[in-house]
Structures are given as structure tokens and as C-alpha cells.
Motif scaffolding. Structure first.
Motif, PDB file in Angstrom:
ATOM      1  N   TYR A  14      -1.607   0.116  -2.246  1.00 23.68           N
ATOM      2  CA  TYR A  14      -1.110   1.419  -2.700  1.00 23.68           C
ATOM      3  C   TYR A  14      -0.101   1.974  -1.689  1.00 23.68           C
ATOM      4  O   TYR A  14      -0.331   1.942  -0.471  1.00 23.68           O
ATOM      5  N   LYS A  15       1.026   2.484  -2.207  1.00 21.40           N
ATOM      6  CA  LYS A  15       2.088   3.018  -1.356  1.00 21.40           C
ATOM      7  C   LYS A  15       2.231   4.512  -1.586  1.00 21.40           C
ATOM      8  O   LYS A  15       2.183   4.977  -2.724  1.00 21.40           O
ATOM      9  N   MET A  16       2.417   5.238  -0.494  1.00 23.14           N
ATOM     10  CA  MET A  16       2.671   6.670  -0.564  1.00 23.14           C
ATOM     11  C   MET A  16       4.174   6.918  -0.481  1.00 23.14           C
ATOM     12  O   MET A  16       4.809   6.573   0.513  1.00 23.14           O
ATOM     13  N   ALA A  37      -3.187  11.667   0.171  1.00 21.73           N
ATOM     14  CA  ALA A  37      -2.140  11.697  -0.847  1.00 21.73           C
ATOM     15  C   ALA A  37      -2.678  11.945  -2.245  1.00 21.73           C
ATOM     16  O   ALA A  37      -1.943  12.464  -3.104  1.00 21.73           O
ATOM     17  N   ARG A  57      -4.727   7.772   4.582  1.00 21.06           N
ATOM     18  CA  ARG A  57      -3.478   8.224   3.967  1.00 21.06           C
ATOM     19  C   ARG A  57      -3.612   8.321   2.446  1.00 21.06           C
ATOM     20  O   ARG A  57      -3.084   9.247   1.816  1.00 21.06           O
ATOM     21  N   VAL A  58      -4.339   7.357   1.840  1.00 18.74           N
ATOM     22  CA  VAL A  58      -4.555   7.406   0.393  1.00 18.74           C
ATOM     23  C   VAL A  58      -5.379   8.632   0.014  1.00 18.74           C
ATOM     24  O   VAL A  58      -5.083   9.323  -0.966  1.00 18.74           O
TER      25      VAL A  58
END
Length: 409
Positions: A347-349, A112, A108-109
Motif C-alpha cells: 500500500y502506498k500513501m 493515512a 503510516r497506513v
């Protein structure tokens, strides 16, 4: 669960609730600290209470964050799972679950940050890794930007075919900005040239009015193919030729990359060696071979994402390049510092912003009609004539039975 040592800052948080109109907005003043023993925040716009670990790899875990980061770091360096189990006293299934979680989070990182079309690429190399699993053969296709040494993406499949290469270059296209000139170096696999041409095309409208746009290949797209002939596991001959574009333009793009003098795939092959070294299930002789394709895919994203963001690249850190510890993501201007493992796992998306739904337009009411005018009949039109009210109605149903009197004759 131990309380986190990280200071809580509500201004850096956003509401993860998809139904909230303030979702994904940091610093809007709608988030406040709700608890410190169990770090939680509250959104005053929708009233949702969420954990500080929401949307991270650590969501739902009760283990200390430092311990999880240490285990994931060892997994990134290829430490066998059994050694981690023995050193930390964890269950083998727990370590495998953490590796799976970290791999999905790194995917996901990567999507993104890297696959946002911000990489200015001029020279790309692509290659595949053949790995043996438990009763299966697995192919891992990888691609990298040579100038910044940035890993652009990878695909895992059980077949080495056109679909594998098409999927790989779809990831590559998502990372790269539109460039008129691009050099792609590959091996002699026949699926590469056509897949590259299909990927690096743009829609061009040639005629005004209605009609479909034409797909035109990038003007100065060059494809170089390197074929190696081996004998007794030794390379005895290398054939280089340009499959698309002019040789002069391809040579010009090649010389723009530091350290490149001739067409080769040495940079992606070194990355293949790094992936084999750091992904324990890819070692050539081991007792823990992968049994599923998903396991290798999650491990590939874990190794690739930490390679891009967490580990300084030796060549990029030399004085001939940047002169200080530099990661591929820093060289590609995707970040300005070296990430720690905890920073990557936290880390947040942010979700996409709220969009007001447009209401359907109501039909305009007709002006008030004359009350004396006859109304328009509704329903289905009448097929039979209207009966005369002066005539007696026809009896309906079965006729009544009349009992006759007995005769006296």
C-alpha cells in the motif's frame, strides 16, 4: 531480485517526487512503464524514474515478495523469531529488520486511513498493558471502538501517567467524527476523566468580533469508570459509576452496542489478550523480552494494523452482525474487502497535491517625475555645511618636513 508477478499498471501509479507539480495524481497520464525486469515507472512531467516498490515496505529489498509476506504473517501471529530463522534460513538481524520495516509502514497506513476522522463511534473502551522488558517496565495504552471492534490507536511509554493517556486520546480524537453523544469506558486510573474531557472539545465562537473561541465539551459525553478489586489474583468485587454525564444517557448509549448490557472493559481486555498473544516479546515468560520502547511500538502497529485490515473478526462474521467474513475496517466502512498481507505491505500513501506558491506583490512604481525638479537626496542627512569651492582646500595628512640650510655665522 526476482521480477514481481504482479501486473504493472501505470494508471494506478503516481509520482512520488516532492518537487513535481503532478505529485500524488493517479490516472493523470504522466506515468509510463520504464522497465519490467526491474519494475520501474517514469514521470514524464518531471522526468523522475522510480521503482514500483517506492513508498512501500518492500522498498530497497531484493528478497522475493512472497517470502517477505510469509515471514511478516508469521510475525503477526506471534511466531518466535528464532523459529522463523530456522525455518527459512535467514539471519536473525534480517528478520528483526523486516519486522521494524513492517511496523513503520503499518503506522503510516494507520495514520493515512484510520486517523482521518471518518469513524462513527458511539462507544469506546481504553485500557493499558503492563509489560516487562530487559531492565525496564513498559506501559502500552490501547483504545478501540466497541461497535466495529476497530483498533483506534496505541501509545508506548515507560511511565503510566497523564501524558500517556493524553497521547492515546489524541489518536482516538483523530479517528472519530464529531458526535454529540459518546460513551467512554475505562478502568479506575485517575488520569482518564480529565484527559477525555480535554480531548473531546470543540471551538465555539460565542461573541462576534475579535476574541478567542471558547472550548466546549461535547454535549452528551459520558465517562464510565469500572474498578475491580482483586484478592489472591481473583476478582472479588466490581464497582461501576458514571464519572461524567447522566446515568440514563450512558445506559442508552451502552444498549446501542450489540452484546452490551452493563458497563465493562471486556472488549478492550480481549484485544489486550490478542496483542499479548501475537506479539512475541509481550509473553509473560520468555527469553526474547524487548530492550527498547521503539521495538514494542513497531510491533504494536504491526499487530493492530493487520487486526484491522487482514484478519476477519469472529464476532463480526456471525449472522447476528454481518453474516460474512468481516474485518473491523470493513465494519467501520474504511474498506470493502479483506486485505491480503501483500496488499498491506504494497500500500502506498500519496503525497499531498501540488500548491502553486503565490508570488509576493511588487511595490507600484511612482509616476515619472519632472526632470527639471531637484532630486530627493539619498543616504544619511548631512550634518556639516557644504564647503565654499572658492576657498583653498585645507591640506590633509602630516605636513612635509623642510630641511633648513646650515648657518654660516
Amino acid at each position: 531480485m526476482k521480477s514481481t508477478t504482479e501486473p504493472m499498471d501505470a494508471s494506478q501509479q503516481f509520482c512520488p517526487n516532492e518537487a513535481c507539480s503532478a505529485r500524488g495524481q493517479s490516472g493523470a497520464g504522466n506515468i509510463s512503464i520504464y522497465g519490467r525486469k526491474r519494475p520501474r515507472y517514469k514521470c514524464h512531467h518531471c522526468g523522475k524514474i522510480f521503482s514500483a516498490r517506492k513508498g512501500t515496505m518492500l522498498e530497497g529489498l531484493r528478497t522475493d515478495e512472497e517470502k517477505v509476506a510469509m515471514v511478516v504473517t508469521l510475525l503477526c501471529y506471534g511466531c518466535p523469531l528464532q523459529a522463523i530463522v530456522h525455518a527459512f534460513g535467514l539471519d536473525e538481524r534480517t528478520v528483526a529488520a523486516w519486522q521494524k520495516r513492517a511496523g513503520k509502514h503499518c503506522q503510516r497506513v494507520h495514520t493515512a486511513i484510520v486517523e482521518q476522522g471518518k469513524v462513527e463511534s458511539q462507544h469506546i473502551q481504553a485500557d493499558e498493558i503492563r509489560a516487562k522488558g530487559r531492565k525496564l517496565i513498559i506501559w502500552i495504552a490501547l483504545a478501540m471502538d466497541v461497535t466495529t471492534r476497530l483498533w483506534l490507536g496505541g501509545v508506548v511509554s515507560q511511565q503510566r501517567d497523564r501524558r500517556l493517556i493524553d497521547r492515546l486520546f489524541q489518536h482516538v480524537r483523530g479517528c472519530c467524527q464529531f458526535a454529540h453523544a459518546l460513551l467512554v469506558c475505562t478502568d479506575g486510573f485517575a488520569a482518564y476523566p480529565k484527559s477525555i474531557v480535554r480531548t473531546f472539545r470543540e471551538k465555539v465562537k460565542k461573541q462576534a468580533g475579535r476574541g478567542r473561541c471558547c472550548l466546549e465539551v461535547w454535549p452528551d459525553l459520558c465517562i464510565a469508570t469500572i474498578i475491580k478489586r482483586t484478592k489472591k489474583k481473583r476478582v472479588v468485587e466490581i464497582t461501576r459509576h458514571v464519572a461524567r454525564g447522566t446515568r440514563e444517557k450512558a445506559q442508552e448509549l451502552l444498549l446501542m452496542t450489540k452484546g452490551c448490557k452493563e458497563f465493562n472493559t471486556s472488549f478492550i481486555e480481549r484485544l489486550n489478550g490478542t496483542v499479548r498473544e501475537r506479539l512475541a516479546s509481550l509473553t509473560r515468560k520468555c527469553r526474547h523480552a524487548a530492550a527498547r520502547v521503539e521495538t514494542l511500538e513497531e510491533g504494536m502497529y504491526l499487530i493492530g494494523c493487520t487486526y484491522n485490515f487482514c484478519f476477519p473478526h469472529a464476532e463480526l462474521s456471525k449472522t447476528s452482525h454481518f453474516g460474512c467474513p468481516t474485518t473491523p475496517a470493513m465494519a467501520a466502512a474504511l474498506t470493502d474487502h479483506i486485505w491480503s498481507m501483500s496488499e498491506l505491505l504494497r500500500y502506498k500513501m500519496a503525497p499531498s497535491g501540488w500548491e502553486e506558491q503565490k508570488q509576493a506583490k511588487r511595490a507600484r512604481k511612482s509616476p515619472v517625475s519632472d526632470p527639471t525638479a531637484p532630486k530627493r537626496p539619498r543616504g544619511r542627512p548631512r550634518t556639516r555645511p557644504i564647503p565654499d569651492p572658492s576657498l583653498p582646500k585645507r591640506p590633509r595628512g602630516r605636513p612635509r618636513k623642510i630641511t633648513l640650510a646650515p648657518s654660516t655665522v
